[in-house]
Design an enzyme around this catalytic site. Structure first.
Site, PDB file in Angstrom:
ATOM      1  N   LYS A  11       0.905  -1.074   0.156  1.00 23.99           N
ATOM      2  CA  LYS A  11       0.631   0.351   0.288  1.00 23.99           C
ATOM      3  C   LYS A  11       0.413   1.252  -0.256  1.00 23.99           C
ATOM      4  O   LYS A  11       1.840   0.995   0.209  1.00 23.99           O
ATOM      5  CB  LYS A  11      -0.944  -0.561   0.897  1.00 23.99           C
ATOM      6  CG  LYS A  11      -1.647  -0.989   1.368  1.00 23.99           C
ATOM      7  CD  LYS A  11      -2.756  -1.621   2.290  1.00 23.99           C
ATOM      8  CE  LYS A  11      -3.841  -2.190   2.304  1.00 23.99           C
ATOM      9  NZ  LYS A  11      -4.525  -2.177   3.588  1.00 23.99           N
ATOM     10  N   PHE A  59     -16.142   2.804   6.444  1.00 25.66           N
ATOM     11  CA  PHE A  59     -14.427   2.650   6.075  1.00 25.66           C
ATOM     12  C   PHE A  59     -14.619   3.227   4.467  1.00 25.66           C
ATOM     13  O   PHE A  59     -13.084   3.539   4.204  1.00 25.66           O
ATOM     14  CB  PHE A  59     -13.825   1.395   6.676  1.00 25.66           C
ATOM     15  CG  PHE A  59     -13.625   0.809   6.632  1.00 25.66           C
ATOM     16  CD1 PHE A  59     -13.326   0.101   5.184  1.00 25.66           C
ATOM     17  CD2 PHE A  59     -14.437  -0.410   7.201  1.00 25.66           C
ATOM     18  CE1 PHE A  59     -13.237  -1.828   4.956  1.00 25.66           C
ATOM     19  CE2 PHE A  59     -14.952  -1.847   6.376  1.00 25.66           C
ATOM     20  CZ  PHE A  59     -13.936  -2.124   5.871  1.00 25.66           C
ATOM     21  N   ARG A  87      -1.660 -14.177   4.065  1.00 19.66           N
ATOM     22  CA  ARG A  87      -1.909 -13.486   5.095  1.00 19.66           C
ATOM     23  C   ARG A  87      -1.119 -14.684   6.849  1.00 19.66           C
ATOM     24  O   ARG A  87      -1.217 -13.035   7.227  1.00 19.66           O
ATOM     25  CB  ARG A  87      -3.331 -14.100   5.687  1.00 19.66           C
ATOM     26  CG  ARG A  87      -3.852 -13.690   4.613  1.00 19.66           C
ATOM     27  CD  ARG A  87      -5.521 -14.596   4.351  1.00 19.66           C
ATOM     28  NE  ARG A  87      -6.419 -13.112   4.939  1.00 19.66           N
ATOM     29  CZ  ARG A  87      -6.544 -11.704   5.148  1.00 19.66           C
ATOM     30  NH1 ARG A  87      -5.840 -11.325   3.862  1.00 19.66           N
ATOM     31  NH2 ARG A  87      -7.496 -11.123   6.405  1.00 19.66           N
ATOM     32  N   THR A  93      -4.859  -7.554  10.922  1.00 23.49           N
ATOM     33  CA  THR A  93      -4.897  -6.167  10.167  1.00 23.49           C
ATOM     34  C   THR A  93      -5.030  -4.913  10.934  1.00 23.49           C
ATOM     35  O   THR A  93      -3.828  -3.741  10.650  1.00 23.49           O
ATOM     36  CB  THR A  93      -6.454  -5.964  10.159  1.00 23.49           C
ATOM     37  OG1 THR A  93      -7.423  -7.329   9.132  1.00 23.49           O
ATOM     38  CG2 THR A  93      -6.949  -4.837   8.626  1.00 23.49           C
ATOM     39  N   ARG A 104       3.034  -6.203   8.742  1.00 23.64           N
ATOM     40  CA  ARG A 104       1.887  -4.645   9.373  1.00 23.64           C
ATOM     41  C   ARG A 104       2.500  -4.895  11.552  1.00 23.64           C
ATOM     42  O   ARG A 104       3.075  -3.298  11.240  1.00 23.64           O
ATOM     43  CB  ARG A 104       0.838  -5.218   9.923  1.00 23.64           C
ATOM     44  CG  ARG A 104       0.234  -5.251   8.495  1.00 23.64           C
ATOM     45  CD  ARG A 104      -1.120  -5.908   8.633  1.00 23.64           C
ATOM     46  NE  ARG A 104      -1.804  -5.491   7.263  1.00 23.64           N
ATOM     47  CZ  ARG A 104      -2.983  -6.005   6.529  1.00 23.64           C
ATOM     48  NH1 ARG A 104      -3.545  -7.255   7.579  1.00 23.64           N
ATOM     49  NH2 ARG A 104      -4.010  -5.860   5.726  1.00 23.64           N
ATOM     50  N   ASN A 114      -2.404   0.388   6.658  1.00 22.20           N
ATOM     51  CA  ASN A 114      -1.838  -0.652   7.300  1.00 22.20           C
ATOM     52  C   ASN A 114      -0.446  -1.824   6.406  1.00 22.20           C
ATOM     53  O   ASN A 114      -0.765  -2.748   6.615  1.00 22.20           O
ATOM     54  CB  ASN A 114      -3.118  -1.997   8.221  1.00 22.20           C
ATOM     55  CG  ASN A 114      -3.647  -2.462   6.703  1.00 22.20           C
ATOM     56  OD1 ASN A 114      -3.322  -1.611   5.332  1.00 22.20           O
ATOM     57  ND2 ASN A 114      -4.848  -3.005   7.703  1.00 22.20           N
ATOM     58  N   HIS A 117      -1.904  -5.365   1.781  1.00 22.15           N
ATOM     59  CA  HIS A 117      -2.996  -6.354   1.288  1.00 22.15           C
ATOM     60  C   HIS A 117      -2.693  -7.443   0.935  1.00 22.15           C
ATOM     61  O   HIS A 117      -2.163  -7.271  -0.025  1.00 22.15           O
ATOM     62  CB  HIS A 117      -3.741  -5.360   0.161  1.00 22.15           C
ATOM     63  CG  HIS A 117      -5.529  -6.009  -0.127  1.00 22.15           C
ATOM     64  ND1 HIS A 117      -7.043  -6.547  -0.073  1.00 22.15           N
ATOM     65  CD2 HIS A 117      -5.656  -6.810  -1.377  1.00 22.15           C
ATOM     66  CE1 HIS A 117      -7.350  -7.306  -0.466  1.00 22.15           C
ATOM     67  NE2 HIS A 117      -6.502  -7.992  -1.279  1.00 22.15           N
TER      68      HIS A 117
END
Length: 141
Positions: A11, A59, A87, A93, A104, A114, A117
């Site tokens: 991100k 959100f 993951r 998250t 993260r 964060n 994705h």
């Protein structure tokens, strides 16, 4: 066991911190091969379409605004249990809840910014990969 494909997005917050290489190293050390990758600046239309599943959530607007705030790095990862493995190395998250040593925990600033994705299922991985990549863009590794 067959190798899976999953989509990963680094991100804007993590791209701005220049940690793409560090994140790629983590993918590779976990046995995930990068079979396609591109850096792009998402348009509002692209971000809204990609995150359409969240459109009714409170959100949604903030998520879209964040995802178009700077360039992103989009990649397809391939490996044994790729969805679950990605993951796991991403972490929770909310970075405050992420295990030490996860992407993260190490690179994210907040639940919104964060860092990454990752697809949450094989079905969503297939849909998300097709959103950003044509089949011929995936390399055989």
């Amino acid at each position: 066991m067959a190798k899976e494909l999953t989509l990963s997005i680094i991100k804007p917050d993590a791209v701005a911190k220049s940690v793409i290489g560090e994140i790629y190293t983590r993918f590779e050390k976990a046995g995930l091969d990068i079979v396609a990758a591109k850096m792009t600046q998402l348009s509002r239309e692209q971000a809204e379409s990609f995150y359409d599943i969240h459109r009714a959530r409170p959100f949604f607007k903030d998520l879209v605004d964040f995802m178009i705030s700077g360039p992103v790095m989009i990649q397809v990862l391939k490996g044994e249990n790729a969805v679950a493995k990605n993951r796991e190395i991403m972490g929770a998250t909310n970075p405050k809840e992420a295990a030490p040593g996860t992407i993260r925990a190490d690179f994210a600033d907040s639940i919104d910014a964060n860092a990454v994705h990752g697809s949450d299922s094989l079905e969503n991985a297939a849909r998300e990969i097709a959103f950003f990549f044509e089949p011929h863009e995936l390399c055989n590794r």
